[in-house]
Scaffold this motif. Structure first.
Motif, mmCIF file in Angstrom:
data_model
loop_
_atom_site.group_PDB
_atom_site.id
_atom_site.type_symbol
_atom_site.label_atom_id
_atom_site.label_comp_id
_atom_site.label_asym_id
_atom_site.label_seq_id
_atom_site.Cartn_x
_atom_site.Cartn_y
_atom_site.Cartn_z
ATOM 1 N N GLN A 1 31.669 -36.680 -58.662
ATOM 2 C CA GLN A 1 30.238 -36.963 -58.615
ATOM 3 C C GLN A 1 29.837 -38.110 -59.551
ATOM 4 N N HIS A 2 30.767 -38.532 -60.408
ATOM 5 C CA HIS A 2 30.457 -39.611 -61.356
ATOM 6 C C HIS A 2 30.301 -40.930 -60.599
ATOM 7 N N PRO A 3 29.131 -41.562 -60.669
ATOM 8 C CA PRO A 3 28.874 -42.777 -59.878
ATOM 9 C C PRO A 3 29.868 -43.905 -60.132
ATOM 10 N N GLY A 4 30.373 -44.011 -61.348
ATOM 11 C CA GLY A 4 31.307 -45.097 -61.664
ATOM 12 C C GLY A 4 32.726 -44.857 -61.193
ATOM 13 N N GLY A 5 32.985 -43.669 -60.670
ATOM 14 C CA GLY A 5 34.324 -43.335 -60.200
ATOM 15 C C GLY A 5 35.210 -42.831 -61.336
ATOM 16 N N PHE B 1 35.103 -22.159 -64.318
ATOM 17 C CA PHE B 1 35.731 -23.467 -64.495
ATOM 18 C C PHE B 1 34.907 -24.609 -63.915
ATOM 19 N N LYS B 2 34.092 -24.316 -62.925
ATOM 20 C CA LYS B 2 33.190 -25.354 -62.400
ATOM 21 C C LYS B 2 32.150 -25.709 -63.464
ATOM 22 N N ILE C 1 42.082 -27.885 -63.499
ATOM 23 C CA ILE C 1 42.305 -29.263 -63.059
ATOM 24 C C ILE C 1 41.568 -29.531 -61.751
ATOM 25 N N GLU C 2 41.628 -28.588 -60.819
ATOM 26 C CA GLU C 2 40.950 -28.770 -59.535
ATOM 27 C C GLU C 2 39.440 -28.915 -59.703
ATOM 28 N N GLN C 3 38.863 -28.167 -60.635
ATOM 29 C CA GLN C 3 37.423 -28.282 -60.867
ATOM 30 C C GLN C 3 37.064 -29.609 -61.536
#
Length: 317
Positions: free
Chosen positions: A179-183, A131-132, A170-172
């Motif tokens: 990690q997405h820079p834009g949030g 899932f990761k 969902i947790e993954q």
């Protein structure tokens, strides 16, 4: 020879209720049970095809039994009967009562979980998605379309939010999308209950309430189509990326037509075939899998590889 007639009447009754395969000519006394969560679902029938191929290859008797809608109590009944029958091995999704996994272990029956795990249980092995990696493949494709600076507003639909498979996925997503820079913001999680009518109703409610969502993730195989239909009806499809899981024919057609952006696929066929192979190697040669967690190949299917992914998936097995 094990006494396979202990509960023959019981298993015949269950088979009549939930569906049964016709066994191949049986040169081997071994008997395996696949307690499926969805007997006639398109994607799970790929696992049935793998099961039947393996059982033909090894000349063993296999049954494919389970409900036609999500019903864990009925799955538990199928497992209980398989244990009473002293099946040589059992394959099922990890949504069943964990006490049955322990009971199978105590009776010397290897039980393999597929698609959904219970990692703290006594299962013989687990075979399913990483899932990761699934979340990483989704984020990579999202950033390919939206770049790294745009904030992601995400809605997710699952079959049953109480199931461990849904919680793990969902947790993954939460972990990887951090990690997405834009949030990012996870604005809603809805349940399809494996029903396409309910899936569309839920997506209509979600997209009406949050019309600025830019990523819609469907972890229920039947949810992508109603999600795409609703986005089109609301005239917001061009503002939203839509992702699915599995490669049902409707999903693949939608990718080709540009109605959804991609789908995470793995080999359900292997759930049936490789599970029988693992158990036969153990029963005939005492060989256990090197790891109790087996990850099949995972791929993101998009318009770019929709015509070639099956070959690539098979090459990587």
């Amino acid at each position: 020879m094990k006494n396979k007639l202990i509960s023959l009447l019981c298993i015949l009754m269950l088979a009549g209720c939930y569906g049964k395969t016709e066994p191949a000519a049986n040169e081997n006394d071994r008997y395996f049970l696949f307690a499926t969560p969805l007997r006639d679902h398109t994607i799970w029938l790929q696992a049935k095809a793998g099961l039947n191929s393996a059982c033909d290859f090894y000349h063993v008797h296999c049954d494919w039994i389970g409900p036609n809608v999500i019903d864990t109590e009925k799955m538990n009944e199928v497992i209980e009967t398989g244990i009473l029958q002293q099946a040589d091995g059992i394959i099922t999704q990890g949504v069943i009562d964990s006490s049955l996994i322990q009971e199978a272990k105590e009776d010397g029956i290897p039980l393999i979980l597929v698609d959904s795990d219970q990692p703290d249980s006594e299962r013989f092995a687990y075979m399913g998605k990483d899932f990761k990696q699934q979340a990483e493949l989704m984020l990579k494709d999202v950033e390919k379309h939206l770049g790294t600076k745009e904030k992601l507003k995400i809605a997710i639909q699952v079959a049953e939010s109480d199931f461990s498979i849904a919680k793990q996925q969902i947790e993954q997503i939460k972990s990887v999308f951090q990690q997405h820079p834009g949030g990012y913001e996870l604005v809603d999680i809805s349940d399809s209950k494996s029903d396409i009518v309910r899936a569309k109703r839920e997506w209509k409610n979600v997209l009406s309430q949050y019309p600025d969502i830019n990523v819609a993730i469907n972890f229920a195989a039947e949810s992508a189509e109603p999600c795409a239909e609703t986005a089109k009806e609301m005239n917001i499809r061009k503002h939203i990326l839509i992702y699915a899981v599995d490669d049902m024919p409707a999903t693949i057609s939608m990718i080709k037509n540009g109605d959804i952006d991609g789908s995470i696929v793995t080999s359900f066929y292997d759930y049936g075939y490789q599970s029988i192979k693992l158990m036969m190697e153990y029963l005939d040669h005492g060989k256990k899998p090197e790891s109790t967690t087996v990850y099949p190949t995972l791929m993101m299917v998009t318009k770019e590889n929709v015509n070639t992914y099956k070959g690539d998936l098979n090459e990587k097995k």
